[in-house]
Design a protein around this motif. Structure first.
Motif, mmCIF file in Angstrom:
data_model
loop_
_atom_site.group_PDB
_atom_site.id
_atom_site.type_symbol
_atom_site.label_atom_id
_atom_site.label_comp_id
_atom_site.label_asym_id
_atom_site.label_seq_id
_atom_site.Cartn_x
_atom_site.Cartn_y
_atom_site.Cartn_z
ATOM 1 N N LEU A 313 0.934 -1.143 -0.012
ATOM 2 C CA LEU A 313 -0.232 -0.061 -0.085
ATOM 3 C C LEU A 313 0.639 1.215 0.036
ATOM 4 N N GLN A 314 1.651 1.608 0.728
ATOM 5 C CA GLN A 314 2.533 2.393 0.772
ATOM 6 C C GLN A 314 3.657 3.092 -0.573
ATOM 7 N N ASN A 315 4.120 1.373 -1.189
ATOM 8 C CA ASN A 315 4.504 1.656 -2.732
ATOM 9 C C ASN A 315 2.884 1.989 -4.076
ATOM 10 N N VAL A 316 1.733 1.641 -3.709
ATOM 11 C CA VAL A 316 0.791 1.821 -4.257
ATOM 12 C C VAL A 316 0.624 3.637 -4.328
ATOM 13 N N LEU A 317 0.689 4.119 -2.521
ATOM 14 C CA LEU A 317 0.446 6.055 -2.139
ATOM 15 C C LEU A 317 1.271 6.693 -2.956
ATOM 16 N N ASP A 318 2.330 5.943 -2.803
ATOM 17 C CA ASP A 318 3.985 6.506 -3.507
ATOM 18 C C ASP A 318 3.601 7.192 -4.810
ATOM 19 N N GLU A 319 3.515 6.140 -5.617
ATOM 20 C CA GLU A 319 3.038 6.665 -7.313
ATOM 21 C C GLU A 319 1.159 7.136 -7.724
ATOM 22 N N VAL A 320 0.537 7.238 -6.384
ATOM 23 C CA VAL A 320 -0.564 7.653 -6.248
ATOM 24 C C VAL A 320 -0.097 9.293 -5.900
ATOM 25 N N MET A 321 0.653 9.635 -5.027
ATOM 26 C CA MET A 321 1.063 10.716 -4.951
ATOM 27 C C MET A 321 2.011 11.505 -5.332
ATOM 28 N N ASP A 322 2.500 10.596 -6.363
ATOM 29 C CA ASP A 322 3.497 11.534 -7.494
ATOM 30 C C ASP A 322 2.125 12.017 -8.846
ATOM 31 N N LEU A 323 0.938 11.364 -8.901
ATOM 32 C CA LEU A 323 -0.316 11.351 -9.626
ATOM 33 C C LEU A 323 -1.071 13.038 -9.326
ATOM 34 N N PHE A 324 -1.276 12.925 -7.989
ATOM 35 C CA PHE A 324 -2.018 13.569 -7.027
ATOM 36 C C PHE A 324 -1.694 14.617 -6.100
ATOM 37 N N PRO A 325 -1.451 15.786 -7.282
ATOM 38 C CA PRO A 325 -0.957 16.974 -5.072
ATOM 39 C C PRO A 325 -2.049 17.097 -4.053
ATOM 40 N N SER A 326 -3.015 16.466 -3.724
ATOM 41 C CA SER A 326 -4.005 16.887 -3.009
ATOM 42 C C SER A 326 -3.489 16.479 -1.733
ATOM 43 N N LYS A 327 -3.911 17.570 -1.060
ATOM 44 C CA LYS A 327 -3.755 17.449 0.588
ATOM 45 C C LYS A 327 -3.755 16.345 1.257
ATOM 46 N N TYR A 328 -4.996 15.901 0.697
ATOM 47 C CA TYR A 328 -5.711 15.245 1.710
ATOM 48 C C TYR A 328 -5.667 13.634 0.586
ATOM 49 N N ILE A 329 -5.418 11.892 0.933
ATOM 50 C CA ILE A 329 -5.910 11.459 0.349
ATOM 51 C C ILE A 329 -6.401 10.667 0.663
ATOM 52 N N HIS A 330 -7.667 9.882 0.613
ATOM 53 C CA HIS A 330 -8.776 9.501 0.465
ATOM 54 C C HIS A 330 -8.744 7.467 0.602
ATOM 55 N N ILE A 331 -8.667 7.058 1.930
ATOM 56 C CA ILE A 331 -8.174 5.778 2.213
ATOM 57 C C ILE A 331 -8.937 4.898 2.325
ATOM 58 N N GLY A 332 -10.491 5.311 2.241
ATOM 59 C CA GLY A 332 -11.833 4.584 2.210
ATOM 60 C C GLY A 332 -12.140 4.521 3.469
ATOM 61 N N GLY A 333 -11.817 2.279 4.027
ATOM 62 C CA GLY A 333 -11.750 2.932 5.623
ATOM 63 C C GLY A 333 -13.950 2.541 5.832
ATOM 64 N N ASP A 334 -14.264 1.820 4.980
ATOM 65 C CA ASP A 334 -15.618 1.137 5.446
ATOM 66 C C ASP A 334 -15.790 0.097 5.111
ATOM 67 N N GLU A 335 -17.090 -0.556 6.078
ATOM 68 C CA GLU A 335 -17.539 -1.962 5.809
ATOM 69 C C GLU A 335 -16.645 -2.686 4.931
ATOM 70 N N ALA A 336 -15.292 -3.240 6.056
ATOM 71 C CA ALA A 336 -14.194 -4.276 6.507
ATOM 72 C C ALA A 336 -14.324 -4.936 6.983
ATOM 73 N N PRO A 337 -15.140 -5.297 6.704
ATOM 74 C CA PRO A 337 -16.329 -6.740 7.838
ATOM 75 C C PRO A 337 -15.005 -7.663 8.332
ATOM 76 N N LYS A 338 -14.363 -7.869 9.500
ATOM 77 C CA LYS A 338 -13.446 -8.725 10.475
ATOM 78 C C LYS A 338 -13.616 -10.049 10.121
ATOM 79 N N GLU A 339 -14.802 -10.803 9.824
ATOM 80 C CA GLU A 339 -14.477 -12.278 10.494
ATOM 81 C C GLU A 339 -13.119 -12.696 9.488
ATOM 82 N N ARG A 340 -12.732 -12.467 8.220
ATOM 83 C CA ARG A 340 -11.275 -13.412 8.048
ATOM 84 C C ARG A 340 -10.240 -12.710 9.111
ATOM 85 N N TRP A 341 -10.438 -11.587 9.454
ATOM 86 C CA TRP A 341 -9.521 -11.010 10.512
ATOM 87 C C TRP A 341 -9.462 -11.868 12.352
ATOM 88 N N LYS A 342 -10.342 -12.231 12.239
ATOM 89 C CA LYS A 342 -11.206 -13.120 13.563
ATOM 90 C C LYS A 342 -9.964 -14.452 13.209
#
Length: 545
Positions: A313-342
């Motif tokens: 994800l850091q490598n992905v975001l490095d390329e995203v930040m190279d393309l977008f000058p935005s101060k904010y990067i949206h990382i979602g964070g919604d609707e992440a079921p925890k069943e697999r983590w459990k």
């Protein structure tokens, strides 16, 4: 003879000036201007200004106009010459002054007299918004001799985040339509485009370090037909599409020309099935996976116990930040079921090693770890209100979609907030109760009136915390919106209403006034801009007093 000729020229010039100054103001009421969004203060004056090919430009307080302003002038007005003197007539004056309480960033003032149009601003964005207003005062097709009403305007935005979102993952829209979408936002003085680029049903941005994200993740074998979940029915047609990095750069530059900031969204830890189809080793189970063909939420999400996930994800975001000058990067964070983590030994080991209470705190750990990385690059994260669960990352901003509760909670914790509650800011919802005569939608009911009457600052939030409300945003999710024409139908004229909510804010004159301006002038502008908008029906007509 020469004296007679000189006298005649002076007389003709005097008569022309006199006639010009005696032109009546063609407008009797402010509402007749049909401006959307309505400026904060408008006062009609005596007379009118005639714009033609002889009109000249004059700049004060700066040597040259910003290139973006010049592009707009040459595209939508005339190729004006510079005036040799400030005493010349028939001028458009750009007067750049110091930023102050009376003229903050993005604000402008405008005065139109028979002799000149003067726009004052402390920033290039202010000049741009002044020109949007000026353009609305003119006919769509300039005749070469166009009359503008004399007036005074003092104008500024109520909110600094004036946003609209577009999901290009469930259905893909090419860069030309994205540009049109951005252009329409600019015409309504919106300043933020939230570009939703990754999802379970498709990964839409080229990442050079991970080519399989687009080779595999941008394609699905088919798409569900309507709402045929049980039993499932697919259309049998392969579907795909993505933006190259050159496409992204082109769109970002286009938005910048229109003073619009693009906030990219890269979903994590959930809504990641397209990425896992390409790189299944990033999951808890190892797959295999397919890009989802139906809508909804997948139990398979990024594994929070593997350090390789964070490196990816850091490598992905490095390329995203190279393309977008935005101060904010949206990382979602919604609707992440925890069943697999459990059930995942690595995730459970992470919980134990970090002293976390449960999987909700593990998600907070995940988001906070990504936030630290983005902060180290000079960026900040914004996420959907689920990022509050388990504890909010220290510098995160919250986009409140499940009502306003999450936004209120975040503001009370001194975090910046963008209000985007499902009611009334989800423009994938129906616009009429008569659903049989509307295109298929995901559900809900958000009519034009409800959008206009929305106010992003909740009454229950203490006055000293209101400053954390950055603004509001419309969201256009595209599960049931397969074409660009359909996107426009769902967005307009509701985005016209939201533009007045976030620009004019507490000074907006009311739904009845807005509806009158919309019907009398602004829908015709949408026609000229070739927008496939929904025509208001009897359901949208203001109640009679």
């Amino acid at each position: 003879m020469k004296k007679k000729l000189l006298f005649l020229l002076i007389l003709l010039n005097f008569m022309a000036c006199s006639t010009k100054k005696n032109i009546e103001n063609p407008v009797k009421e402010v509402s007749e201007l049909g401006l959307v969004p309505q400026p904060q203060k408008v006062q009609l004056q005596q007379g009118a200004f005639v714009l033609n090919e002889h009109t000249k430009l004059l700049t004060k307080g700066q040597k040259n106009l910003d290139e973006r302003i010049q592009k707009f002038l040459h595209k939508d007005f005339y190729n004006f010459d510079k005036a040799a003197s400030k005493d010349a007539e028939n001028l458009i004056v750009f007067n750049k002054i110091e930023e102050s309480d009376s003229l903050p960033a993005e604000a402008y003032s405008m005065e139109i007299t028979p002799d000149k149009i003067e726009i004052k601003a402390s920033s290039d964005a202010g000049f741009f918004y002044g020109l949007q207003t000026l353009r609305q005062l003119l006919p769509e097709k300039l005749s070469g001799q166009d009359t503008l009403p004399a007036l005074k305007i003092e104008d500024y935005p109520q909110f600094k985040w004036r946003g609209a979102h577009l999901d290009v993952c469930r259905h893909f829209f090419d860069k030309d339509f994205v540009k049109k979408y951005i252009d329409l936002l600019a015409k309504h003085k919106m300043n933020t485009f939230h570009w939703h680029l990754t999802e379970d049903q498709g990964w839409r941005i080229e990442i050079k370090k991970y080519p399989k994200l687009t080779e595999i993740g941008s394609k699905r074998k088919e798409t569900i037909v309507g709402k045929n979940f049980k039993p499932y029915k697919g259309d049998g047609k392969p579907y795909g599409g993505y933006y190259t990095q050159d496409d992204i750069r082109e769109v970002v530059a286009y938005a910048n020309d229109r003073f619009i900031n693009i906030v990219p969204e890269i979903e994590m830890p959930g809504h990641s099935r397209a990425a896992l189809a390409a790189y299944p080793e990033l999951s808890c189970t190892g797959g295999p996976f397919e890009v989802m063909t139906k809508w909804g939420v997948s139990y398979d999400i990024y594994c929070a116990g593997k350090d390789s996930v964070f490196v990816f994800l850091q490598n992905v975001l490095d390329e995203v930040m190279d393309l977008f000058p935005s101060k904010y990067i949206h990382i979602g964070g919604d609707e992440a079921p925890k069943e697999r983590w459990k059930k995942c030994p690595k995730c459970q080991a992470r919980i134990k090693a970090e002293g976390l209470k449960d999987e909700h705190e593990l998600q907070s750990y995940f988001i906070t770890r990504m936030e630290k990385y983005l902060n180290s690059k000079g960026r900040q994260i914004i996420g959907w209100d689920e990022i509050l669960e388990g504890g909010l990352a220290p510098n995160a901003a919250v986009m409140s979609w499940r009502g306003e509760k999450g936004g209120i909670e975040a503001a009370n914790q001194h975090h910046n907030v963008v209000m985007s509650p499902g009611k009334p800011c989800y423009f994938d919802h129906y616009q009429s109760k008569d659903k049989d005569h509307e295109p298929l939608a995901i559900g809900g009911y958000n009519p034009l009136r409800a959008v206009y009457n929305y106010h992003p600052e909740p009454a229950e939030l203490p006055a000293e915390k209101q400053k954390y409300i950055m603004g509001a945003q419309a969201n256009v999710w595209t599960e049931y919106i397969p074409t660009s024409e359909h996107v426009e139908y769902m967005a307009y004229p509701r985005l016209c209403a939201l533009s007045e909510v976030v620009w004019t804010g507490k000074h907006k004159p009311g739904y009845k006034d807005f509806y009158s301006r919309l019907q009398n002038k602004h829908l015709k502008r949408l026609d000229n801009w070739e927008v496939h908008y929904r025509k208001p029906t009897a359901e949208d007509v203001p109640e009679t007093e």
